[in-house]
Write an enzyme that holds these catalytic residues in place. Structure first.
Site, PDB file in Angstrom:
ATOM      1  N   ASP A 291       0.868  -1.182   0.000  1.00  0.00           N
ATOM      2  CA  ASP A 291       0.000   0.000   0.000  1.00  0.00           C
ATOM      3  C   ASP A 291       0.904   1.230   0.000  1.00  0.00           C
ATOM      4  OD1 ASP A 291      -3.200   0.435   0.819  1.00  0.00           O
ATOM      5  OD2 ASP A 291      -1.931   2.175   1.217  1.00  0.00           O
ATOM      6  N   ASP A 322       4.324   2.631  -4.085  1.00  0.00           N
ATOM      7  CA  ASP A 322       3.382   3.255  -5.014  1.00  0.00           C
ATOM      8  C   ASP A 322       3.214   2.281  -6.182  1.00  0.00           C
ATOM      9  OD1 ASP A 322       2.009   4.613  -6.916  1.00  0.00           O
ATOM     10  OD2 ASP A 322       3.407   6.297  -7.064  1.00  0.00           O
ATOM     11  N   ASP A 343      -7.794  -4.009  -4.647  1.00  0.00           N
ATOM     12  CA  ASP A 343      -8.937  -3.355  -3.990  1.00  0.00           C
ATOM     13  C   ASP A 343      -8.660  -1.857  -4.098  1.00  0.00           C
ATOM     14  OD1 ASP A 343     -11.214  -3.004  -2.442  1.00  0.00           O
ATOM     15  OD2 ASP A 343     -10.132  -3.207  -0.553  1.00  0.00           O
ATOM     16  N   CYS A 396     -15.528  -0.018  -3.843  1.00  0.00           N
ATOM     17  CA  CYS A 396     -16.780   0.167  -3.095  1.00  0.00           C
ATOM     18  C   CYS A 396     -17.516   1.378  -3.670  1.00  0.00           C
ATOM     19  CB  CYS A 396     -16.543   0.283  -1.603  1.00  0.00           C
ATOM     20  SG  CYS A 396     -15.323   1.493  -1.135  1.00  0.00           S
TER      21      CYS A 396
HETATM   22  C1  SAM Z   1     -10.088   0.677  -0.756  1.00  0.00           C
HETATM   23  S1  SAM Z   1      -8.674   1.022   0.145  1.00  0.00           S
HETATM   24  C2  SAM Z   1      -8.071  -0.572   0.510  1.00  0.00           C
HETATM   25  C3  SAM Z   1      -8.789  -1.262   1.630  1.00  0.00           C
HETATM   26  C4  SAM Z   1      -8.158  -2.564   2.037  1.00  0.00           C
HETATM   27  N1  SAM Z   1      -7.927  -3.469   0.942  1.00  0.00           N
HETATM   28  C5  SAM Z   1      -8.977  -3.291   3.089  1.00  0.00           C
HETATM   29  O1  SAM Z   1      -9.619  -4.302   2.825  1.00  0.00           O
HETATM   30  O2  SAM Z   1      -8.983  -2.812   4.229  1.00  0.00           O
HETATM   31  C6  SAM Z   1      -7.561   1.587  -1.104  1.00  0.00           C
HETATM   32  C7  SAM Z   1      -6.124   1.704  -0.669  1.00  0.00           C
HETATM   33  O3  SAM Z   1      -5.345   2.111  -1.804  1.00  0.00           O
HETATM   34  C8  SAM Z   1      -4.193   2.757  -1.321  1.00  0.00           C
HETATM   35  N2  SAM Z   1      -3.542   3.445  -2.466  1.00  0.00           N
HETATM   36  C9  SAM Z   1      -3.928   4.583  -3.068  1.00  0.00           C
HETATM   37  N3  SAM Z   1      -3.088   4.886  -4.084  1.00  0.00           N
HETATM   38  C10 SAM Z   1      -2.150   3.909  -4.118  1.00  0.00           C
HETATM   39  C11 SAM Z   1      -1.001   3.670  -4.933  1.00  0.00           C
HETATM   40  N4  SAM Z   1      -0.649   4.490  -5.918  1.00  0.00           N
HETATM   41  N5  SAM Z   1      -0.253   2.582  -4.665  1.00  0.00           N
HETATM   42  C12 SAM Z   1      -0.583   1.743  -3.654  1.00  0.00           C
HETATM   43  N6  SAM Z   1      -1.657   1.919  -2.856  1.00  0.00           N
HETATM   44  C13 SAM Z   1      -2.435   2.992  -3.085  1.00  0.00           C
HETATM   45  C14 SAM Z   1      -4.740   3.641  -0.227  1.00  0.00           C
HETATM   46  O4  SAM Z   1      -3.719   4.003   0.672  1.00  0.00           O
HETATM   47  C15 SAM Z   1      -5.806   2.743   0.401  1.00  0.00           C
HETATM   48  O5  SAM Z   1      -5.301   2.070   1.528  1.00  0.00           O
END
Ligand code: SAM
Length: 442
Positions: A291, A322, A343, A396
């Site tokens: 993440d 990233d 996700d 979601c």
């Molecule tokens: C929908 S949430 C994930 C929820 C998690 N899978 C759960 O079940 O609790 C989306 C996630 O994407 C991460 N995110 C956003 N941009 C990102 C990137 N460029 N690379 C990696 N992670 C990223 C955010 O920090 C966030 O935690």
């Protein structure tokens, strides 16, 4: 002299102001406020929660009622309006008697302005809504569909317009109604260590008033109403159940990771789905949880303990990365994966019941901005899947640009074959909106 403890109404008004000013997540700000007031009784905590979420879910309607009843609606300060919203929510939605709701609101107004300059107009507004609220509500429910969605059901006008265009008035209205209801708490049981029957029995024993429902076609799931703060239950502490919406539970199930596989939880966040992936893998094989947010991944230490993830034969690693970056990310790109769960970050517009503050914070342009990020994540994650492997893409949100349209475009461009798709909607399934697709890279 001991200070008077804060009341549920006062804390609700304060929390609502905080949520608006900080544009933060309601659950986090409410939890923070409860931590500051540890002596607040369980009943008062329950009422505060009901008031905060209720006002956020019904804000457009409450404002329309206040504007109709006030002689000078624009003269209300932000705090006075918040006090009015709480009282009107009590009168109209909770059907609290006026002798309970109105004096409480006037007390808060007088504490703010002892001269009575605030309490007098507030009293006039609340008395008018007490007398004429049913007729005013009926008027809000009888206009053009766009006005009904915005004013009676508190859907932001721009979103209401989109829903009318894409879903039609009947489904748009059914969705708006479903999202105005307080959602049940949905739980996922770790079937690798216990049974849904055992968890249901434990929850009923802890709180005989709790209504615990098992869902015949989702053996891992429980739906609970009135069970108190379930995250404080000892079985939650042991990781035997997690709080997770039904659709979200389906994402890892659709990926169906097997023992001994090499699996990537891309966008693992706080790790609810990482834990589920580990359960499905029977804690055998290699799971990488990545993440961009170090803060969110900070929760994984507790997850490791709760989920008993430090066992022989299972490697669970957490990586800050990233996942849109073109260059290889150390710890993530050390080999192709059998299965990748993406996700993706999204607008969260499927979650307007559980996160009603999103009604005020998400804007039209956010959909395109999220879709752009989602497209880049999907493209990079495709390269991480081994030939013959699989990827589940999930969000979601029920907005087409973030789900089916994005997936179709990737398939039409020849990147994937679509193997399976699921859409969970508030109006049909009485749960949060969720979309997922299982894809095979071609
Ligand atoms: C929908 S949430 C994930 C929820 C998690 N899978 C759960 O079940 O609790 C989306 C996630 O994407 C991460 N995110 C956003 N941009 C990102 C990137 N460029 N690379 C990696 N992670 C990223 C955010 O920090 C966030 O935690």
């Amino acid at each position: 002299m001991p200070r008077n403890p804060i009341t549920a109404r006062a804390l609700a008004v304060h929390t609502l102001r905080q949520i608006e000013q900080r544009r933060g997540f309601s659950n986090r700000i409410l939890a923070e406020q409860f931590e500051r007031h540890p002596d607040l009784e369980r009943r008062e905590r329950g009422l505060t929660t009901t008031l905060v979420y209720g006002v956020l879910r019904h804000r457009g309607r409450l404002d329309a009622l206040i504007d109709a009843a006030a002689a000078r609606p624009k003269a209300l300060s932000a705090r006075a309006r918040e006090i009015a919203r709480v009282a009107v929510f009590e009168l109209r939605e909770l059907q609290h008697p006026p002798h309970a709701a109105i004096p409480q609101a006037l007390g808060l107004a007088t504490a703010l302005d002892p001269s009575g300059g605030l309490a007098r107009p507030l009293h006039a507004i609340l008395a008018a809504i007490d007398r004429e609220g049913a007729a005013l509500d009926a008027r809000l429910a009888a206009g053009k569909p766009l006005d009904v969605l915005a004013n009676r059901w508190s859907i932001p006008r721009w979103l209401a317009g989109r829903w009318l265009a894409t879903l039609g008035p009947d489904v748009a209205l059914a969705r708006a109604r479903a999202l105005a209801e307080p959602p049940a708490v949905e739980l996922r049981v770790d079937l690798s260590r216990t049974t849904a029957d055992a968890v249901a029995a434990a929850l009923r024993e802890a709180d005989p008033k709790a209504v615990v429902e098992q869902l015949p076609d989702q053996p891992q799931a429980l739906r609970v109403r009135g069970g108190g703060e379930l995250v404080r239950h000892p079985l939650h502490e042991r990781g035997l159940f997690s709080v997770q919406a039904l659709g979200a539970q389906r994402a890892a199930l659709a990926l169906a990771p097997c023992p001994e596989e090499h699996v990537l939880d891309a966008c693992a966040g706080m790790g609810t789905k990482s834990l589920q992936l580990a359960e499905l893998m029977r804690r055998r094989g290699r799971l990488v949880a990545a993440d961009a947010s170090e803060h969110r991944l900070g929760e994984h230490a507790a997850l490791r303990r709760r989920g008993e993830l430090d066992v022989d034969g299972f490697s669970f690693t957490t990586v800050v990365a990233d996942l849109t970056a073109p260059e290889p990310q150390p710890g993530v790109d050390d080999g192709p994966y059998d299965a990748v769960l993406l996700d993706a970050p999204c607008t969260g517009l499927g979650n307007l019941a559980r996160h009603p503050e999103l009604r005020a914070t998400v804007q039209f342009d956010d959909i395109a901005a999220c879709a752009d990020l989602q497209r880049r994540l999907l493209d990079r994650c495709r390269a991480r899947v081994r030939p013959g492997g699989r990827l589940v893409y999930a969000v979601c949100s029920l907005e087409p640009e973030e789900g089916p349209r994005l997936v179709r475009a990737a398939c039409d461009a020849g990147a994937f074959a679509l193997e399976h798709e699921e859409t969970w909607t508030p109006e049909a399934h009485h749960t949060d909106g969720f979309y997922l697709a299982r894809l095979r890279p071609t």
